[in-house]
Design a protein around this motif. Structure first.
Motif, PDB file in Angstrom:
ATOM      1  N   GLY A 134       0.797  -1.214   0.000  1.00  0.00           N
ATOM      2  CA  GLY A 134       0.000   0.000   0.000  1.00  0.00           C
ATOM      3  C   GLY A 134       0.833   1.269   0.000  1.00  0.00           C
ATOM      4  O   GLY A 134       2.061   1.242   0.105  1.00  0.00           O
ATOM      5  N   CYS A 135       0.126   2.385  -0.125  1.00  0.00           N
ATOM      6  CA  CYS A 135       0.745   3.709  -0.118  1.00  0.00           C
ATOM      7  C   CYS A 135       0.278   4.442   1.128  1.00  0.00           C
ATOM      8  O   CYS A 135      -0.902   4.370   1.502  1.00  0.00           O
ATOM      9  CB  CYS A 135       0.336   4.475  -1.381  1.00  0.00           C
ATOM     10  SG  CYS A 135       1.067   6.124  -1.536  1.00  0.00           S
ATOM     11  N   ARG A 141      -2.981   5.133   5.481  1.00  0.00           N
ATOM     12  CA  ARG A 141      -3.036   4.599   4.121  1.00  0.00           C
ATOM     13  C   ARG A 141      -3.866   5.511   3.234  1.00  0.00           C
ATOM     14  O   ARG A 141      -4.929   6.011   3.643  1.00  0.00           O
ATOM     15  CB  ARG A 141      -3.628   3.194   4.119  1.00  0.00           C
ATOM     16  CG  ARG A 141      -3.474   2.486   2.768  1.00  0.00           C
ATOM     17  CD  ARG A 141      -3.637   0.997   2.899  1.00  0.00           C
ATOM     18  NE  ARG A 141      -3.373   0.332   1.636  1.00  0.00           N
ATOM     19  CZ  ARG A 141      -3.195  -0.978   1.498  1.00  0.00           C
ATOM     20  NH1 ARG A 141      -3.272  -1.763   2.579  1.00  0.00           N
ATOM     21  NH2 ARG A 141      -2.953  -1.510   0.314  1.00  0.00           N
ATOM     22  N   SER A 143      -5.184   6.542  -1.043  1.00  0.00           N
ATOM     23  CA  SER A 143      -5.458   6.010  -2.373  1.00  0.00           C
ATOM     24  C   SER A 143      -5.817   7.157  -3.309  1.00  0.00           C
ATOM     25  O   SER A 143      -6.122   8.268  -2.878  1.00  0.00           O
ATOM     26  CB  SER A 143      -6.601   4.997  -2.331  1.00  0.00           C
ATOM     27  OG  SER A 143      -7.794   5.600  -1.863  1.00  0.00           O
ATOM     28  N   ASP A 146     -11.364   8.739  -7.338  1.00  0.00           N
ATOM     29  CA  ASP A 146     -12.193   7.851  -8.163  1.00  0.00           C
ATOM     30  C   ASP A 146     -12.836   8.579  -9.335  1.00  0.00           C
ATOM     31  O   ASP A 146     -13.798   8.091  -9.922  1.00  0.00           O
ATOM     32  CB  ASP A 146     -13.271   7.167  -7.315  1.00  0.00           C
ATOM     33  CG  ASP A 146     -14.219   8.166  -6.632  1.00  0.00           C
ATOM     34  OD1 ASP A 146     -14.058   9.389  -6.848  1.00  0.00           O
ATOM     35  OD2 ASP A 146     -15.105   7.715  -5.888  1.00  0.00           O
ATOM     36  N   GLU A 217       0.753   1.382  -5.773  1.00  0.00           N
ATOM     37  CA  GLU A 217       0.257   0.975  -4.460  1.00  0.00           C
ATOM     38  C   GLU A 217      -0.893   1.850  -3.983  1.00  0.00           C
ATOM     39  O   GLU A 217      -1.680   1.439  -3.122  1.00  0.00           O
ATOM     40  CB  GLU A 217       1.399   0.978  -3.447  1.00  0.00           C
ATOM     41  CG  GLU A 217       2.449  -0.090  -3.694  1.00  0.00           C
ATOM     42  CD  GLU A 217       1.881  -1.496  -3.585  1.00  0.00           C
ATOM     43  OE1 GLU A 217       1.040  -1.733  -2.686  1.00  0.00           O
ATOM     44  OE2 GLU A 217       2.269  -2.364  -4.401  1.00  0.00           O
ATOM     45  N   ALA A 218      -1.018   3.063  -4.547  1.00  0.00           N
ATOM     46  CA  ALA A 218      -2.152   3.927  -4.222  1.00  0.00           C
ATOM     47  C   ALA A 218      -3.364   3.626  -5.096  1.00  0.00           C
ATOM     48  O   ALA A 218      -4.414   4.250  -4.933  1.00  0.00           O
ATOM     49  CB  ALA A 218      -1.760   5.398  -4.382  1.00  0.00           C
ATOM     50  N   GLY A 219      -3.215   2.696  -6.038  1.00  0.00           N
ATOM     51  CA  GLY A 219      -4.318   2.330  -6.913  1.00  0.00           C
ATOM     52  C   GLY A 219      -4.333   3.072  -8.224  1.00  0.00           C
ATOM     53  O   GLY A 219      -5.302   2.961  -8.987  1.00  0.00           O
ATOM     54  N   ASN A 240      -4.984   8.701 -11.557  1.00  0.00           N
ATOM     55  CA  ASN A 240      -5.763   7.789 -10.725  1.00  0.00           C
ATOM     56  C   ASN A 240      -6.051   6.476 -11.439  1.00  0.00           C
ATOM     57  O   ASN A 240      -6.711   5.594 -10.895  1.00  0.00           O
ATOM     58  CB  ASN A 240      -7.068   8.447 -10.269  1.00  0.00           C
ATOM     59  CG  ASN A 240      -8.018   8.740 -11.430  1.00  0.00           C
ATOM     60  OD1 ASN A 240      -7.723   8.459 -12.588  1.00  0.00           O
ATOM     61  ND2 ASN A 240      -9.153   9.337 -11.114  1.00  0.00           N
TER      62      ASN A 240
END
Length: 270
Positions: A134-135, A141, A143, A146, A217-219, A240
């Motif tokens: 993960g980030c 954490r 992300s 969206d 790792e942040a998606g 993103n």
């Protein structure tokens, strides 16, 4: 994760702490001396001192590791690990009293970046990521956003001088918000979900090395402007992930920007 990598990651955090301490001392010094390198970019004693200290730290604990930094020649290694460091990313901000400069540290294992840090010491922000874990921003954490479309997307740029004015106009026509919160701070913004993308038309390997693992790792996603998943192409785009394929055709140097109508329905398959 191997014990060998874990010990190096511990060192990476210690290096970020030391780099941050040195940075802040110089940043708060009103009499900071600034020199110009051959390419016209600024460099300070802080840049040199930080890189030397980090080189010494790696050499003392992992003498067989390679090291690539901005200020001094590469050190080859035989261990399969390489450190890639920008002692102060955003030196122009640093010397003007803008607290958005960063210390960048990346650990490469084989051909892959497995650990990366964006340390913004004067802003009190540390973003890091390790492969598969993960980030994280200051222990929490994070992300990416969206947002699914370019409409309303916040896109960061280090500067706009190397942007085609027609691209800026075309993106504005799609309600893209362009802001020059660039350098490493822009990538941290995207990883933490505060912005949707960042574009760098001109960057070097040490400017971009931490970004692949941090964005993944942040998606999100990081590629070169021709869509390759590399950090040594001299440019980069982070997003993103959802708008990556939508933004990439507009900012790609190989795309024909003859008018907004030419972009409709087009994309790069990445």
């Amino acid at each position: 994760m191997t014990d060998s990598r874990a010990r190096r990651i511990e060192l990476g955090f210690a290096m970020a702490t030391e780099a941050g301490d040195i940075s802040r001392r110089y940043f708060e010094d009103q009499d900071l001396d600034v020199d110009l390198k051959a390419d016209g970019s600024p460099v300070t004693e802080a840049d040199r001192q930080i890189e030397l200290r980090l080189r010494e730290a790696v050499s003392a604990e992992f003498g067989d590791d390679g090291f690539t930094g901005e200020e001094f020649p590469d050190t080859p290694g035989t261990s399969g690990y390489r450190w890639i460091v920008d002692p102060i990313d955003g030196t122009k901000s640093f010397v003007r009293g803008v607290p958005l400069y960063a210390n960048l540290i990346a650990l490469q294992e084989g051909d892959e970046i497995v650990f990366g840090i964006i340390n913004l010491p004067s802003a009190g922000i540390l973003v890091h990521a390790e492969k598969g874990k993960g980030c994280w921003r200051n222990g929490t954490r994070v992300s990416v956003s969206d947002r699914p479309s370019l409409d309303g997307a916040y896109v960061m740029a280090t500067w706009l001088e190397d942007w085609d004015p027609s691209v800026i106009s075309d993106l504005h026509s799609q309600n893209v918000v362009l802001r020059t919160w660039g350098d490493a701070f822009g990538y941290a913004m995207v990883a933490c979900g505060h912005a949707d993308a960042v574009v760098d038309y001109t960057a070097r390997v040490f400017d971009l090395a931490p970004m692949p693992v941090i964005l993944r790792e942040a998606g999100g996603r990081f590629t070169s402007l021709d869509g390759r998943e590399v950090f040594d192409a001299g440019n980069g785009i982070a997003s993103n992930g959802r708008i990556h394929h939508l933004l990439l055709p507009w900012v790609s140097p190989t795309f024909d920007h003859s008018g907004p109508q030419d972009h409709l329905g087009k994309g790069i398959r990445v």
